[in-house]
Design an enzyme around this catalytic site. Structure first.
Site, short mmCIF file in Angstrom:
data_model
loop_
_atom_site.label_atom_id
_atom_site.label_comp_id
_atom_site.label_asym_id
_atom_site.label_seq_id
_atom_site.Cartn_x
_atom_site.Cartn_y
_atom_site.Cartn_z
N THR A 40 0.73 -1.28 0.00
CA THR A 40 0.00 0.00 0.00
C THR A 40 0.75 1.31 0.00
OG1 THR A 40 -1.88 -1.01 1.09
CG2 THR A 40 -1.79 1.33 1.22
N ASP A 56 -3.53 3.50 -3.72
CA ASP A 56 -3.30 2.57 -4.83
C ASP A 56 -4.34 1.45 -4.71
OD1 ASP A 56 -1.30 -0.16 -3.99
OD2 ASP A 56 -1.99 1.31 -2.53
N ARG A 58 -3.55 -2.21 -4.97
CA ARG A 58 -3.00 -3.58 -4.95
C ARG A 58 -3.09 -4.16 -3.55
NH1 ARG A 58 3.09 -4.71 -6.96
NH2 ARG A 58 2.08 -4.79 -8.96
N LYS A 72 -9.36 0.89 -1.32
CA LYS A 72 -8.76 1.18 -0.03
C LYS A 72 -9.28 2.46 0.59
CE LYS A 72 -4.61 -1.15 -1.46
NZ LYS A 72 -3.17 -1.21 -1.51
N GLY A 86 -2.32 -1.83 5.96
CA GLY A 86 -2.10 -2.85 6.99
C GLY A 86 -2.86 -4.09 6.63
N SER A 168 3.52 0.91 2.97
CA SER A 168 4.90 0.59 2.57
C SER A 168 5.43 1.59 1.54
CB SER A 168 4.97 -0.83 2.01
OG SER A 168 4.10 -0.96 0.92
N ASP A 205 7.47 1.27 -5.13
CA ASP A 205 7.28 0.34 -4.03
C ASP A 205 6.66 -0.94 -4.58
OD1 ASP A 205 4.83 -0.06 -1.48
OD2 ASP A 205 6.90 -0.77 -1.44
N SER A 208 2.94 -1.81 -3.58
CA SER A 208 1.82 -1.02 -4.13
C SER A 208 1.82 -1.18 -5.63
CB SER A 208 1.99 0.46 -3.79
OG SER A 208 2.34 0.64 -2.45
#
Lengths: 272, 223
Positions: A40, A56, A58, A72, A86, A168, A205, A208
């Site tokens: 995320t 995002d 994913r 999300k 999380g 992340s 990242d 994500s």
């Protein structure tokens, strides 16, 4: 496990009864069930007329992408939305729970919900679970007192900020915000900046990816831009069109059923 | 007396996926070009494929420092072989050399997951697949690395002969043409990229056939 009358009413919170047995199993080599984490990148920023949230899409289970296009940005109230990072189950459950509590509260008070109310409900819930409810949230909304943006950490601490990132990909997104944020952004500038920050998380990242979701909250108005940007199309589709199923028929046996069962014409229809 | 655990590991996993498919007169060796560490991307443009001999290529995923050391070792040994025997090493010979090299470090392994692809002395495609300590097998196709669990079942579905009892699948090379095999490889990687976070950026395909060696590239998702 029976509870005798002397113990009194069952206390809330986690039961740690199975911890010793779980530790013993892990020592013997059992791999415990993994959680669906959202990896995320989630962000929020305050602009001229309100708050913009971004995320995002994913959801990962370790190194595997479990959902390529999940949502999300969660609804809390008509004027309040919350991004969650999380453990996916935790963010869903906690935002749904607070959303319901706020609906009842709105009926009770007859007023529009305030962001600080959602904030207090979320932080006290997370604190009471001592960080075991793994939900890191970016809460934003506009109420009678103005636009608000907060971050909430799994242990229950909160920050009030003009711009925030979690997950992340938060460092990748924060790098963009720290370079380009200023006060008094217009709606289009704000959406552009949020999209840039989320894209930074998506491409830099590994936790994500996929698309950018955006939610623009202003006084009395909300705009949920699902899949505002889709910068990751599939790169190759085979010329063949489809791949043959490649299953082999080993045996074909036809048994006429009317020899084995009795079919009654008419009769009662089955209830749903 | 609980055993103390090391707070430092000599290994890291740089991710990535490799595939090789053997055909009647060609061999395709492919790997993505992403190098990562944890949740970060180190580079989007790193080749995991090494040219060991004229008709022999090796693709390796895992810890790229170990992979590079392994490639250099094999290249040096091949040079010595050429000086001593006045010819290039055949692919089965290189396969055995790789196995021995890996097992030599049985107790401090090369963290490398390899597929070796090339043409044998008859000009037929051959693929050898390895584990980290040198156990190897000649196969018609294989995949290694983070996306292998996603790709291998698909290759089994498409390439494995329907009844292994009638036609031993081990020695059989795929009846697919070179372009069909390349199409299959591109599909494998596009699909693996969708679901594996460590696979992506770009695909490098090396095609070995009677004419020589050819390289093709294809863009993959960068998220």
């Amino acid at each position: 496990m029976s509870k005798s009358a002397i113990d009194g009413p069952t206390k809330g919170g986690f039961s740690f009864d199975l911890c010793r047995r779980n530790e013993m199993l892990v020592k013997k080599g059992l791999k415990g069930p993994s959680f669906l984490k959202t990896g995320t990148t989630i962000v929020g920023l305050v602009f001229q007329d309100g708050v913009i949230l971004g995320a995002d899409t994913r959801a990962t289970e370790g190194p595997i992408v479990a959902d390529k296009n999940c949502e999300k940005i969660h609804y809390i109230a008509p004027n309040i939305y919350c991004c969650g990072a999380g453990t996916a189950a935790d963010t869903e459950a906690v935002t749904d729970m607070v959303s319901s509590q706020l609906t009842l509260h709105r009926y009770h008070t007859g007023r529009e919900s305030r962001v600080v109310t959602a904030l207090t409900l979320l932080k006290s819930h997370l604190f009471s679970y001592q960080g075991y409810v793994s939900a890191a949230l970016v809460l934003g909304g506009v109420d009678v007192t103005g636009p608000h943006l907060h971050t909430i950490y799994p242990h229950g601490s909160t920050d009030t900020l003009p711009f925030a990132t979690m997950g992340s990909g938060s460092l990748a997104a924060m790098a963009v915000f720290e370079s380009k944020y200023c006060e008094g952004l217009t709606r289009d500038e704000g959406v552009q900046l949020v999209a840039e920050a989320i894209s930074s998380g998506i491409f830099n990242d590994l936790g994500s990816g996929s698309n950018v979701d955006i939610c623009v909250l202003t006084k009395g108005h909300k705009e949920y831009l699902r899949n505002h940007l889709q910068p990751n199309p599939r790169t190759y589709i085979s010329q063949k069109g489809s791949f043959s199923k490649k299953t082999e028929v080993l045996l074909t046996k036809i048994t006429p059923l009317n020899k084995l069962v009795e079919v009654i014409e008419g009769g009662d229809a089955m209830e749903e | 007396m609980t055993k103390e655990h090391a707070n430092w590991s000599p290994y890291d996993n740089n991710g990535g996926t490799c595939v090789a498919i053997a055909g009647a007169e060609y061999c395709v060796v492919a790997a993505d070009t992403r190098m990562s560490s944890g949740y970060n991307i180190l580079t989007r443009d790193y080749s995991k494929i090494a040219q060991l001999a004229d008709k022999c290529s090796m693709a390796s995923s895992g810890f790229q420092a170990d992979v590079r050391a392994l490639q250099k070792h094999l290249e040096a040994r091949h040079l010595i072989y050429q000086h001593q025997h006045n010819k290039q090493m055949s692919t089965p010979a290189m396969a055995q050399l790789l196995s021995n090299t890996l097992y030599y470090k049985r107790f401090f392994p090369y963290y490398a997951f390899n597929v070796l692809g090339g043409l044998d002395s008859q000009g037929k495609g051959c693929v050898f697949t390895y584990d980290a300590v040198g156990s190897y097998e000649r196969v018609g196709y294989s995949s290694q690395g983070s996306g292998s669990t996603l790709i291998m079942p698909f290759l089994d579905n498409q390439l494995k002969s329907p009844s292994p009892l009638l036609l031993p699948a081990k020695d059989a090379v795929t009846p697919l043409s070179e372009s069909e095999a390349i199409d299959l490889v591109k599909t494998c990687f596009a699909s693996a990229t969708e679901r594996d976070i460590y696979t992506g950026d770009k695909l490098e395909i090396v095609i070995l056939n009677a004419e020589g060696i050819r390289r093709e590239y294809m863009e993959l998702r960068k998220d």
